[in-house]
Write a protein that holds these residues in place. Structure first.
Motif, PDB file in Angstrom:
ATOM      1  N   TYR A 117       0.696  -1.152  -0.160  1.00  0.00           N
ATOM      2  CA  TYR A 117       0.070  -0.105   0.103  1.00  0.00           C
ATOM      3  C   TYR A 117       0.966   1.121   0.108  1.00  0.00           C
ATOM      4  O   TYR A 117       0.525   2.214  -0.922  1.00  0.00           O
ATOM      5  CB  TYR A 117      -0.793   0.010   1.252  1.00  0.00           C
ATOM      6  CG  TYR A 117      -1.528   1.260   1.439  1.00  0.00           C
ATOM      7  CD1 TYR A 117      -2.834   1.447   0.397  1.00  0.00           C
ATOM      8  CD2 TYR A 117      -1.549   2.060   2.145  1.00  0.00           C
ATOM      9  CE1 TYR A 117      -3.544   2.580   0.459  1.00  0.00           C
ATOM     10  CE2 TYR A 117      -2.389   3.250   2.400  1.00  0.00           C
ATOM     11  CZ  TYR A 117      -3.404   3.410   1.570  1.00  0.00           C
ATOM     12  OH  TYR A 117      -4.415   4.379   1.397  1.00  0.00           O
ATOM     13  N   VAL A 118       1.887   1.355   0.593  1.00  0.00           N
ATOM     14  CA  VAL A 118       2.794   2.375   0.766  1.00  0.00           C
ATOM     15  C   VAL A 118       3.439   2.486  -0.524  1.00  0.00           C
ATOM     16  O   VAL A 118       3.611   3.504  -1.065  1.00  0.00           O
ATOM     17  CB  VAL A 118       3.961   2.341   1.818  1.00  0.00           C
ATOM     18  CG1 VAL A 118       5.012   3.328   1.818  1.00  0.00           C
ATOM     19  CG2 VAL A 118       3.387   2.180   3.189  1.00  0.00           C
ATOM     20  N   ALA A 119       3.876   1.518  -1.267  1.00  0.00           N
ATOM     21  CA  ALA A 119       4.202   1.679  -2.460  1.00  0.00           C
ATOM     22  C   ALA A 119       3.230   2.330  -3.536  1.00  0.00           C
ATOM     23  O   ALA A 119       3.455   3.033  -4.651  1.00  0.00           O
ATOM     24  CB  ALA A 119       4.830   0.219  -3.149  1.00  0.00           C
ATOM     25  N   ARG A 120       1.954   2.000  -3.332  1.00  0.00           N
ATOM     26  CA  ARG A 120       1.086   2.598  -4.348  1.00  0.00           C
ATOM     27  C   ARG A 120       0.956   4.103  -3.974  1.00  0.00           C
ATOM     28  O   ARG A 120       0.790   4.783  -5.014  1.00  0.00           O
ATOM     29  CB  ARG A 120      -0.218   1.939  -4.118  1.00  0.00           C
ATOM     30  CG  ARG A 120      -0.552   0.726  -4.572  1.00  0.00           C
ATOM     31  CD  ARG A 120      -2.137   0.118  -4.243  1.00  0.00           C
ATOM     32  NE  ARG A 120      -2.967   1.076  -4.957  1.00  0.00           N
ATOM     33  CZ  ARG A 120      -4.398   1.338  -4.777  1.00  0.00           C
ATOM     34  NH1 ARG A 120      -4.703   0.686  -3.537  1.00  0.00           N
ATOM     35  NH2 ARG A 120      -4.978   2.272  -5.222  1.00  0.00           N
ATOM     36  N   LEU A 121       1.003   4.573  -2.834  1.00  0.00           N
ATOM     37  CA  LEU A 121       0.950   6.000  -2.539  1.00  0.00           C
ATOM     38  C   LEU A 121       2.507   6.546  -3.278  1.00  0.00           C
ATOM     39  O   LEU A 121       2.401   7.682  -3.702  1.00  0.00           O
ATOM     40  CB  LEU A 121       1.018   5.979  -0.929  1.00  0.00           C
ATOM     41  CG  LEU A 121      -0.325   5.643  -0.367  1.00  0.00           C
ATOM     42  CD1 LEU A 121      -0.241   5.962   1.069  1.00  0.00           C
ATOM     43  CD2 LEU A 121      -1.594   5.954  -1.090  1.00  0.00           C
ATOM     44  N   LYS A 122       3.320   5.897  -2.863  1.00  0.00           N
ATOM     45  CA  LYS A 122       4.744   6.409  -3.386  1.00  0.00           C
ATOM     46  C   LYS A 122       4.708   6.696  -4.919  1.00  0.00           C
ATOM     47  O   LYS A 122       5.048   7.672  -5.525  1.00  0.00           O
ATOM     48  CB  LYS A 122       5.938   5.486  -3.076  1.00  0.00           C
ATOM     49  CG  LYS A 122       7.223   5.750  -3.742  1.00  0.00           C
ATOM     50  CD  LYS A 122       7.825   7.001  -3.115  1.00  0.00           C
ATOM     51  CE  LYS A 122       9.129   7.179  -3.640  1.00  0.00           C
ATOM     52  NZ  LYS A 122      10.163   8.061  -2.960  1.00  0.00           N
ATOM     53  N   GLU A 123       4.130   5.546  -5.736  1.00  0.00           N
ATOM     54  CA  GLU A 123       3.978   5.538  -7.135  1.00  0.00           C
ATOM     55  C   GLU A 123       3.054   6.702  -7.491  1.00  0.00           C
ATOM     56  O   GLU A 123       3.193   7.116  -8.514  1.00  0.00           O
ATOM     57  CB  GLU A 123       3.591   4.283  -7.823  1.00  0.00           C
ATOM     58  CG  GLU A 123       4.696   3.297  -7.499  1.00  0.00           C
ATOM     59  CD  GLU A 123       4.105   1.601  -7.485  1.00  0.00           C
ATOM     60  OE1 GLU A 123       2.822   1.643  -8.058  1.00  0.00           O
ATOM     61  OE2 GLU A 123       4.606   0.705  -7.524  1.00  0.00           O
ATOM     62  N   ALA A 124       2.079   7.179  -6.731  1.00  0.00           N
ATOM     63  CA  ALA A 124       0.952   7.977  -7.132  1.00  0.00           C
ATOM     64  C   ALA A 124       1.655   9.494  -6.890  1.00  0.00           C
ATOM     65  O   ALA A 124       0.957  10.293  -7.631  1.00  0.00           O
ATOM     66  CB  ALA A 124      -0.319   7.773  -6.121  1.00  0.00           C
ATOM     67  N   GLY A 125       2.814   9.554  -6.232  1.00  0.00           N
ATOM     68  CA  GLY A 125       3.510  10.759  -6.233  1.00  0.00           C
ATOM     69  C   GLY A 125       3.725  11.417  -4.639  1.00  0.00           C
ATOM     70  O   GLY A 125       4.034  12.589  -4.465  1.00  0.00           O
ATOM     71  N   LEU A 126       3.294  10.445  -3.786  1.00  0.00           N
ATOM     72  CA  LEU A 126       3.412  11.122  -2.501  1.00  0.00           C
ATOM     73  C   LEU A 126       4.928  10.885  -1.893  1.00  0.00           C
ATOM     74  O   LEU A 126       5.693  10.097  -2.031  1.00  0.00           O
ATOM     75  CB  LEU A 126       2.808   9.851  -1.455  1.00  0.00           C
ATOM     76  CG  LEU A 126       2.895  10.294   0.288  1.00  0.00           C
ATOM     77  CD1 LEU A 126       1.992  11.589   0.355  1.00  0.00           C
ATOM     78  CD2 LEU A 126       2.254   9.175   0.955  1.00  0.00           C
ATOM     79  N   GLY A 127       5.579  12.349  -1.307  1.00  0.00           N
ATOM     80  CA  GLY A 127       6.704  12.444  -1.342  1.00  0.00           C
ATOM     81  C   GLY A 127       7.052  12.658   0.460  1.00  0.00           C
ATOM     82  O   GLY A 127       8.042  12.470   0.792  1.00  0.00           O
ATOM     83  N   THR A 128       5.736  13.045   1.139  1.00  0.00           N
ATOM     84  CA  THR A 128       5.956  13.311   2.212  1.00  0.00           C
ATOM     85  C   THR A 128       4.662  12.545   3.124  1.00  0.00           C
ATOM     86  O   THR A 128       3.685  12.986   2.691  1.00  0.00           O
ATOM     87  CB  THR A 128       5.821  14.783   2.637  1.00  0.00           C
ATOM     88  OG1 THR A 128       7.139  15.307   2.143  1.00  0.00           O
ATOM     89  CG2 THR A 128       5.948  15.270   3.975  1.00  0.00           C
ATOM     90  N   CYS A 129       5.012  12.284   4.351  1.00  0.00           N
ATOM     91  CA  CYS A 129       3.986  11.615   5.246  1.00  0.00           C
ATOM     92  C   CYS A 129       4.131  12.144   6.567  1.00  0.00           C
ATOM     93  O   CYS A 129       5.296  11.787   7.345  1.00  0.00           O
ATOM     94  CB  CYS A 129       3.836  10.204   5.319  1.00  0.00           C
ATOM     95  SG  CYS A 129       2.416   9.434   6.252  1.00  0.00           S
ATOM     96  N   TYR A 130       2.965  12.434   7.418  1.00  0.00           N
ATOM     97  CA  TYR A 130       3.411  13.031   8.793  1.00  0.00           C
ATOM     98  C   TYR A 130       2.587  11.697   9.444  1.00  0.00           C
ATOM     99  O   TYR A 130       1.415  11.608   9.153  1.00  0.00           O
ATOM    100  CB  TYR A 130       2.239  14.099   9.124  1.00  0.00           C
ATOM    101  CG  TYR A 130       2.149  14.699  10.539  1.00  0.00           C
ATOM    102  CD1 TYR A 130       3.124  15.630  10.960  1.00  0.00           C
ATOM    103  CD2 TYR A 130       1.728  14.218  11.458  1.00  0.00           C
ATOM    104  CE1 TYR A 130       3.252  16.399  12.153  1.00  0.00           C
ATOM    105  CE2 TYR A 130       1.641  14.581  12.668  1.00  0.00           C
ATOM    106  CZ  TYR A 130       2.400  15.580  13.141  1.00  0.00           C
ATOM    107  OH  TYR A 130       2.212  16.120  14.246  1.00  0.00           O
ATOM    108  N   LEU A 131       3.230  11.160  10.283  1.00  0.00           N
ATOM    109  CA  LEU A 131       3.036  10.002  10.918  1.00  0.00           C
ATOM    110  C   LEU A 131       2.925  10.060  12.440  1.00  0.00           C
ATOM    111  O   LEU A 131       3.855  10.467  13.038  1.00  0.00           O
ATOM    112  CB  LEU A 131       4.000   8.884  10.621  1.00  0.00           C
ATOM    113  CG  LEU A 131       3.813   7.379  11.342  1.00  0.00           C
ATOM    114  CD1 LEU A 131       2.357   6.702  10.857  1.00  0.00           C
ATOM    115  CD2 LEU A 131       4.834   6.574  10.938  1.00  0.00           C
ATOM    116  N   SER A 132       1.765   9.811  12.912  1.00  0.00           N
ATOM    117  CA  SER A 132       1.431   9.751  14.372  1.00  0.00           C
ATOM    118  C   SER A 132       1.941   8.742  15.114  1.00  0.00           C
ATOM    119  O   SER A 132       1.611   7.674  14.848  1.00  0.00           O
ATOM    120  CB  SER A 132      -0.361  10.110  14.476  1.00  0.00           C
ATOM    121  OG  SER A 132      -0.471  10.068  15.959  1.00  0.00           O
ATOM    122  N   LEU A 133       2.609   9.240  16.364  1.00  0.00           N
ATOM    123  CA  LEU A 133       3.324   8.003  16.958  1.00  0.00           C
ATOM    124  C   LEU A 133       3.295   8.576  18.443  1.00  0.00           C
ATOM    125  O   LEU A 133       4.008   8.938  19.184  1.00  0.00           O
ATOM    126  CB  LEU A 133       4.766   7.886  16.419  1.00  0.00           C
ATOM    127  CG  LEU A 133       5.008   7.346  15.341  1.00  0.00           C
ATOM    128  CD1 LEU A 133       6.483   7.376  15.026  1.00  0.00           C
ATOM    129  CD2 LEU A 133       4.583   5.961  15.077  1.00  0.00           C
TER     130      LEU A 133
END
Length: 290
Positions: A117-133
């Motif tokens: 799923y992360v690969a799909r988002l990357k291929e779509a053009g996602l370059g930055t993710c804010y991850l809640s931890l």
């Protein structure tokens, strides 16, 4: 996936209370805009600035019309509740890119535990993710703050994002007496992982929140400085505005925010009636109703 009819945007707008400080998309002063693309979520956290769950997803054609009218390239933060609940999130990311803007996803990370799923988002053009931890490395802290033991799933999401070479900003709400003592261990872990962008913030007294746990900015900085891992040099203050302070420690950027951060025209929000407002003033004025 079977095509579904777009919901009427008026269902969103009727729950909205406008502010006086508002801008047409053509007049946007903002470098970042938040788009609440869904109110669905797969968590029920104790700190949630928009706990409403009974509103329809934002119609994408309506969103794209707003983005097409912006006067300059803008960071578009795709938020929710939880944006990964939308099956069309990859398509939204790709369209934002196609329109010349920069898509950013703010996520709790549960669905990002799947590398495919992360690969799909990357291929779509996602370059930055804010991850809640919020719970760092510990299930008991996630249970206390987010009401779900999910440390393994969160950390798997972090690994997948880093492996995909997506820029990660980690976001952690500091809750005194709960996760503040864990911060030294957690910061050491993040630095060792190669995370270069860390955001620590206070409990925001908006929507659903843990009572009596909100920190002032000075107290947040005191906890941060006491938690610095030995692997980092002493942080240098590189910027202060409103209720945020930006620090640099070697290659690592750390932002502290007394939330909500008021008085900034850098970050705005797309409202359900098609206008733009300062992000945090908009949240406070609306009190979580959309």
């Amino acid at each position: 996936m079977e095509e579904q009819p777009a919901p009427d945007i008026s269902l969103l707008a009727e729950r909205y209370n406008p502010l006086e400080q508002r801008f047409r998309p053509e007049d946007s002063p903002f470098t970042t805009l938040f788009a609440d693309i869904t109110h669905r979520c797969n968590m029920a956290c104790r700190n949630c600035y928009i706990p409403v769950r009974d509103l329809p997803d934002l119609p994408v054609d309506w969103l794209y019309d707003i983005l097409a009218r912006l006067p300059h390239r803008t960071r578009i933060r795709l938020v929710g509740a939880e944006p990964t609940m939308r099956e069309d999130l990859p398509e939204i990311i790709a369209k934002v890119r196609e329109m010349g803007h920069l898509p950013v996803v703010l996520s709790n990370g549960l669905k990002l535990g799947r590398a495919s799923y992360v690969a799909r988002l990357k291929e779509a053009g996602l370059g930055t993710c804010y991850l809640s931890l919020n719970g760092g490395l510990r299930d008991d802290l996630y249970l206390e703050i987010d009401e779900l033991a999910c440390a393994d799933r969160k950390l798997k999401a972090l690994d997948n994002l880093l492996a995909a070479r997506i820029h990660v900003t980690t976001g952690t709400i500091i809750v005194p007496g709960v996760n503040d003592a864990h911060l030294p261990e957690f910061l050491e872990f993040l630095v060792a992982k190669g995370v270069r962008d860390i955001h620590l913030r206070s409990v925001g007294e908006v929507g659903n929140y843990m009572q009596g746990k909100s920190l002032r900015l000075d107290a947040l900085e005191e906890i941060f400085r006491a938690s610095l891992p030995a692997s980092l040099p002493q942080p240098e203050l590189i910027g202060e505005y409103g209720s945020s302070r930006d620090f640099r420690a070697g290659r690592v950027s750390i932002q502290l925010t007394e939330w909500p951060e008021l008085g900034s025209l850098e970050r705005g929000r797309i409202t359900p009636d098609g206008w733009l407002e300062p992000m945090f003033e908009s949240i406070v004025a609306n009190a979580g109703h959309y």
